[in-house]
Design an enzyme around this catalytic site. Sequence first.
Site, short mmCIF file in Angstrom:
data_model
loop_
_atom_site.label_atom_id
_atom_site.label_comp_id
_atom_site.label_asym_id
_atom_site.label_seq_id
_atom_site.Cartn_x
_atom_site.Cartn_y
_atom_site.Cartn_z
N THR A 41 0.82 -1.21 0.00
CA THR A 41 0.00 0.00 0.00
C THR A 41 0.85 1.25 0.00
OG1 THR A 41 -1.69 -1.23 1.22
CG2 THR A 41 -1.92 1.16 1.18
N TYR B 200 4.39 -12.37 5.21
CA TYR B 200 3.27 -11.80 4.46
C TYR B 200 2.95 -12.73 3.30
CZ TYR B 200 0.61 -8.14 1.92
OH TYR B 200 -0.35 -7.41 1.26
N LYS C 164 0.77 -12.26 8.12
CA LYS C 164 -0.32 -11.48 7.52
C LYS C 164 -0.87 -12.34 6.40
CE LYS C 164 -1.48 -7.35 4.85
NZ LYS C 164 -0.99 -6.14 4.16
N ILE D 135 -3.98 -6.00 9.26
CA ILE D 135 -3.17 -4.97 8.61
C ILE D 135 -4.04 -4.45 7.48
CG2 ILE D 135 -1.06 -4.46 7.35
CD1 ILE D 135 0.32 -6.61 9.00
#
Length: 291
Positions: A47, A134, A162, A205
């Site tokens: 992001t 992740y 995540k 998240i």
Amino acid sequence: MFEGVYPALITPFKDNSQKDLDLEGLESNIEYLISCGVHGIVPCGSTGESATLTFEEHETVIEKAVEVADGRVPVLAGTGSNNTVEAVRFTKAAKDIGADGVLVLSPYYNKPNRSGLVKHYNILADLDIPVVVYNIPGRTGQNLAADLIIELAQHPNIVAVKEASGNIEQMSRIIEGTQDLDFSLLSGDDGLTLPILALGGKGVISVTANIAPKLMVQLYEQFKAGDIEGARKTHYKLAPLSRALFIETNPIPVKTASGLKGHAGGPVRLPLDEMAPNNLNTLKEVLKNYD
């Protein structure tokens, strides 16, 4: 170790020349999010357009996040790469700057074999900083299976995953297999936060938390307090926004929404581009329902 709502920060730019970070805007955004009760922040993730940040910019953004947070909330810095040497460099820098942990996406494009993945993550964990794995197969082209995550979780510095695979059964298996460890599963999909919390996940998240941080925190706190019906109502209140923020490739919509809501956003960097007019109109309509 990492629980609650962690906004995946956007990286505001003053223009799209790849020269000018908006550090004042980044500071303002972080202060706003902390004032809304978020439990941590995540600079330099997908992001945050980490793929188009130079190393110097990457380091500067983490430095600013650590400086502004000032110990009030943890800073979980994105340090992933498909090059282990580069990931080590990013991770060492984050540790030296003072980040509380690092978020490391699975190496993209290479599609490493299992032993390569284990070595990659263990090398980073051996740098003595908490590591959050992740898993986002939509961006990396490779899913990290539950048994692999459970194996990685045996390392004392690999503290969480995540999970953005969208596979609830896989997430359940990870939580089942790590119940006796100091290990957490965090949602990587805003729309799945509530069901993941119900399975035993510890937080999210979140992209949506950049735009509606109070609601995201409310959902988490309601669930923690046992107010399941309240959390369900908040989930459905957030659902249209979460969908709209992925109407195009993240972070195009969330940066656009941030600017529309009066926060620092700025342009995205190529090869990303501004939103299509029809999608922009859809996003504007949705945003009218969120203060």
